[in-house]
Design a protein around this motif. Sequence first.
Motif, short mmCIF file in Angstrom:
data_model
loop_
_atom_site.label_atom_id
_atom_site.label_comp_id
_atom_site.label_asym_id
_atom_site.label_seq_id
_atom_site.Cartn_x
_atom_site.Cartn_y
_atom_site.Cartn_z
N PHE A 16 0.85 -1.19 0.00
CA PHE A 16 0.00 0.00 0.00
C PHE A 16 0.89 1.23 0.00
N SER A 37 -4.36 6.35 1.20
CA SER A 37 -3.87 4.99 1.35
C SER A 37 -4.57 4.14 0.31
N LYS A 38 -3.77 3.49 -0.53
CA LYS A 38 -4.36 2.62 -1.55
C LYS A 38 -3.31 1.62 -2.00
N PRO A 39 -3.75 0.50 -2.58
CA PRO A 39 -2.78 -0.50 -3.05
C PRO A 39 -1.84 0.11 -4.09
N LEU A 96 -9.19 -0.47 5.68
CA LEU A 96 -8.54 -0.81 4.41
C LEU A 96 -8.74 -2.28 4.05
#
Length: 141
Positions: A16, A37-39, A96
Amino acid sequence: MRFALLSIVNLRDVPFISLLIYQTDERGISNLIGEISKPYDDVIDLLDDLYAFEISELQTDSQELYRDLISAQYPVIYRREVEGTREQITRNEEMLVELFELDKQDEQPTPVIPMWRLWCINKLEKIIQMLKTKGIKLDDN
């Protein structure tokens, strides 16, 4: 001026990006204006995000990202540790995991039992039932 702090954090074996975006006002005071926040897929998607948020300077603790961004001629500074980025992921971990369905990746599909095994199990269960009803006792020695 906008600057950002960036880290790559593994969450359940999925990388991430953790991006904290700051805005500096005319007095030189920096305020946090965004947390992302993200992959992490690849550096091209990351560059798209950095240009979209108009970030003029970036600080990262990832040597891999540093090399990729330098080769793309993006203004980046490498630091051993970037404050707050890892805490952002741990603080939002539950959200998440649910949002990106990370638990479902761990689930294995149930195995399918072949028909010949089901037939054998059925016949053996009938034999066991017959032995129980006929009164045949096993020797407990």
